[in-house]
Enzyme design. Structure first.
Site, PDB file in Angstrom:
ATOM      1  N   ARG A 158      16.439   0.818   5.405  1.00  0.00           N
ATOM      2  CA  ARG A 158      16.865   0.670   4.011  1.00  0.00           C
ATOM      3  C   ARG A 158      18.242   1.288   3.758  1.00  0.00           C
ATOM      4  O   ARG A 158      19.079   0.714   3.069  1.00  0.00           O
ATOM      5  CB  ARG A 158      15.826   1.308   3.092  1.00  0.00           C
ATOM      6  CG  ARG A 158      14.452   0.642   3.142  1.00  0.00           C
ATOM      7  CD  ARG A 158      13.467   1.418   2.268  1.00  0.00           C
ATOM      8  NE  ARG A 158      12.148   0.828   2.246  1.00  0.00           N
ATOM      9  CZ  ARG A 158      11.184   1.145   3.100  1.00  0.00           C
ATOM     10  NH1 ARG A 158      11.408   2.047   4.057  1.00  0.00           N
ATOM     11  NH2 ARG A 158       9.988   0.584   3.018  1.00  0.00           N
ATOM     12  N   ILE A 159      18.463   2.493   4.292  1.00  0.00           N
ATOM     13  CA  ILE A 159      19.751   3.152   4.057  1.00  0.00           C
ATOM     14  C   ILE A 159      20.878   2.360   4.708  1.00  0.00           C
ATOM     15  O   ILE A 159      21.926   2.117   4.087  1.00  0.00           O
ATOM     16  CB  ILE A 159      19.720   4.599   4.570  1.00  0.00           C
ATOM     17  CG1 ILE A 159      18.762   5.442   3.722  1.00  0.00           C
ATOM     18  CG2 ILE A 159      21.121   5.209   4.556  1.00  0.00           C
ATOM     19  CD1 ILE A 159      18.540   6.853   4.243  1.00  0.00           C
ATOM     20  N   ASP A 179      19.133  -2.765  15.973  1.00  0.00           N
ATOM     21  CA  ASP A 179      17.840  -2.142  15.681  1.00  0.00           C
ATOM     22  C   ASP A 179      16.786  -2.836  16.519  1.00  0.00           C
ATOM     23  O   ASP A 179      16.355  -3.951  16.192  1.00  0.00           O
ATOM     24  CB  ASP A 179      17.494  -2.260  14.192  1.00  0.00           C
ATOM     25  CG  ASP A 179      16.318  -1.370  13.792  1.00  0.00           C
ATOM     26  OD1 ASP A 179      15.356  -1.271  14.598  1.00  0.00           O
ATOM     27  OD2 ASP A 179      16.352  -0.784  12.704  1.00  0.00           O
ATOM     28  N   ARG A 240      20.239  12.145  12.145  1.00  0.00           N
ATOM     29  CA  ARG A 240      19.740  13.349  12.780  1.00  0.00           C
ATOM     30  C   ARG A 240      20.714  13.772  13.885  1.00  0.00           C
ATOM     31  O   ARG A 240      21.217  12.936  14.645  1.00  0.00           O
ATOM     32  CB  ARG A 240      18.333  13.128  13.368  1.00  0.00           C
ATOM     33  CG  ARG A 240      17.217  13.099  12.337  1.00  0.00           C
ATOM     34  CD  ARG A 240      17.045  14.465  11.699  1.00  0.00           C
ATOM     35  NE  ARG A 240      15.946  14.535  10.754  1.00  0.00           N
ATOM     36  CZ  ARG A 240      16.057  14.347   9.443  1.00  0.00           C
ATOM     37  NH1 ARG A 240      17.230  14.027   8.926  1.00  0.00           N
ATOM     38  NH2 ARG A 240      15.015  14.461   8.654  1.00  0.00           N
ATOM     39  N   ASP A 264      27.178  14.748   9.209  1.00  0.00           N
ATOM     40  CA  ASP A 264      26.438  15.527   8.206  1.00  0.00           C
ATOM     41  C   ASP A 264      25.312  16.303   8.863  1.00  0.00           C
ATOM     42  O   ASP A 264      24.714  17.176   8.242  1.00  0.00           O
ATOM     43  CB  ASP A 264      25.867  14.593   7.129  1.00  0.00           C
ATOM     44  CG  ASP A 264      25.188  15.361   6.003  1.00  0.00           C
ATOM     45  OD1 ASP A 264      25.848  16.247   5.417  1.00  0.00           O
ATOM     46  OD2 ASP A 264      24.002  15.092   5.721  1.00  0.00           O
ATOM     47  N   GLU A 269      21.733  23.566  13.298  1.00  0.00           N
ATOM     48  CA  GLU A 269      22.215  23.674  11.923  1.00  0.00           C
ATOM     49  C   GLU A 269      21.880  25.054  11.370  1.00  0.00           C
ATOM     50  O   GLU A 269      20.709  25.457  11.412  1.00  0.00           O
ATOM     51  CB  GLU A 269      21.577  22.585  11.059  1.00  0.00           C
ATOM     52  CG  GLU A 269      21.996  21.173  11.470  1.00  0.00           C
ATOM     53  CD  GLU A 269      21.363  20.088  10.607  1.00  0.00           C
ATOM     54  OE1 GLU A 269      20.621  20.441   9.646  1.00  0.00           O
ATOM     55  OE2 GLU A 269      21.603  18.903  10.869  1.00  0.00           O
ATOM     56  N   HIS A 288      24.541  18.989   6.142  1.00  0.00           N
ATOM     57  CA  HIS A 288      23.297  18.258   5.891  1.00  0.00           C
ATOM     58  C   HIS A 288      23.059  18.072   4.386  1.00  0.00           C
ATOM     59  O   HIS A 288      22.013  18.434   3.847  1.00  0.00           O
ATOM     60  CB  HIS A 288      22.112  18.976   6.529  1.00  0.00           C
ATOM     61  CG  HIS A 288      20.977  18.046   6.882  1.00  0.00           C
ATOM     62  ND1 HIS A 288      20.175  18.231   7.980  1.00  0.00           N
ATOM     63  CD2 HIS A 288      20.504  16.929   6.269  1.00  0.00           C
ATOM     64  CE1 HIS A 288      19.261  17.271   8.033  1.00  0.00           C
ATOM     65  NE2 HIS A 288      19.444  16.466   7.002  1.00  0.00           N
ATOM     66  N   ILE A 289      24.056  17.490   3.717  1.00  0.00           N
ATOM     67  CA  ILE A 289      23.993  17.330   2.260  1.00  0.00           C
ATOM     68  C   ILE A 289      24.024  15.873   1.821  1.00  0.00           C
ATOM     69  O   ILE A 289      24.200  15.593   0.634  1.00  0.00           O
ATOM     70  CB  ILE A 289      25.146  18.087   1.574  1.00  0.00           C
ATOM     71  CG1 ILE A 289      26.505  17.589   2.086  1.00  0.00           C
ATOM     72  CG2 ILE A 289      25.005  19.591   1.767  1.00  0.00           C
ATOM     73  CD1 ILE A 289      27.691  18.074   1.265  1.00  0.00           C
TER      74      ILE A 289
END
Length: 339
Positions: A158-159, A179, A240, A264, A269, A288-289
């Site tokens: 979806r993203i 994919d 990730r 990100d 982290e 990671h925002i």
């Protein structure tokens, strides 16, 4: 045996802060205990009675699941479930859910924030301006347009589909998608051109990752894959950190085999001070925002709470990521009496 707690309603434990509206919603049905704040409650304090966990950050381990005989659902505040031992939950009859659509707009927009900052050298330009060398450094700050370039999407959920729409309609970009879980027709239906991974890497000006961290995706992008990319291409990762081999990434950047990276997420982290990925003109790192907007945090928390409430009332949640053969949510009284 009567319930030992003053509040006999199902108990929900929330280990890290979430939007207060979600807590308010849960408290309409459940006794909510939080692992943070002035009245912090540890997992050990609730393990015997907890029926639901709503987790944003931190890990939920097999030992914790085994120690919670009444646990029915682990609601993940976010998309990735690599911080939850899903196999242990499945074996124990515990449903695991996530929120796959709640933050897609925020993550897609952040993907382009990173891409634009990298292609237009915004962070480097800001540094030059701050140290007074902005005008004398303008020749070093020549950027690249997105219009007419090719964006390769690794993972096309979806993203990524949202990113593809922004790329095509907002910037006039061509998009490719890889994919292995989707057929070519489905990729086309979702709005992109299907490609193999080698084809995508070789033909893209920008590569953007949108995949979970699984055994077969860890270091999916390594030295071989980076060597396939164009020397002036850039890579974006809002999925990730472990999906990119960071040592291979550093080598590709150091040897001029890659034009830049915007991350990100990283394997560790936060990155420790002095890490070689930090303070480079060809790398942008955010902590990671990507999903951290007011709107997204509200949606994610409320959607996760909805699935928790569904499980606690014996209804199937909307976004399960596993299928326990004997889910505990089907019989609340059975698990209560068995414990």
């Amino acid at each position: 045996m009567p319930d030992a707690r003053p509040d006999p309603r199902p108990l929900v434990w929330i280990p890290s802060p979430i939007h207060p509206l979600a807590i308010e919603k849960l408290r309409q049905l459940a006794d909510v205990r939080c692992g943070y704040g002035d009245a912090a409650t540890s997992f050990a304090d609730v393990a015997d009675e907890v029926e639901a966990i709503l987790v944003r950050s931190g890990r939920i381990t097999a030992d914790q699941i085994a120690a919670a005989p009444r646990l029915k659902i682990i609601g993940r505040h976010g998309v990735g479930v690599d911080t939850v031992d899903v196999s242990a939950a499945t074996a124990a009859g515990v449903i695991v859910t996530n929120t796959p659509t709640s933050n897609l707009v925020s993550v897609a927009e952040h993907t382009f924030a990173l891409l634009l900052a990298l292609r237009r050298k915004l962070t480097l330009a800001d540094r030059c301006n701050q140290d007074g060398s902005g005008h004398t450094s303008r020749a070093l700050l020549v950027g690249r347009e997105l219009a007419g370039s090719t964006l390769g999407l690794i993972g096309f959920g979806r993203i990524a589909a949202q990113v593809a729409g922004i790329a095509q309609n907002g910037f006039g970009m061509r998009t490719l998608a890889y994919d292995p879980g989707l057929g070519d027709d489905e990729v086309r239906r979702r709005g992109s051109t299907p490609a193999t991974l080698p084809h995508l890497l070789a033909d893209s000006d920008v590569v953007s990752l949108h995949i979970p961290l699984l055994p077969d995706t860890r270091h999916l992008i390594g030295a071989t894959e980076l060597a396939t990319m164009r020397p002036d291409a850039v890579i974006i990762n809002t999925s990730r950190g472990g999906t990119i081999d960071e040592q291979a990434l550093l080598q590709a950047l150091d040897t001029g085999r890659l034009g830049g990276a915007a991350l990100d997420v990283t394997e560790v982290e936060p990155l420790p001070p002095g890490h070689p990925l930090l303070n480079r003109p060809d790398v942008i790192i955010t902590p990671h925002i990507a999903g951290q907007t007011d709107e997204s945090l509200r949606r994610v928390a409320l959607d996760a709470a909805d699935d928790v409430l569904a499980a606690l009332t014996g209804r199937p949640p909307a976004n399960p990521v596993n299928e326990p053969p004997d889910p505990r949510i089907l019989d609340r009284d059975r698990t209560r009496s068995a414990s």
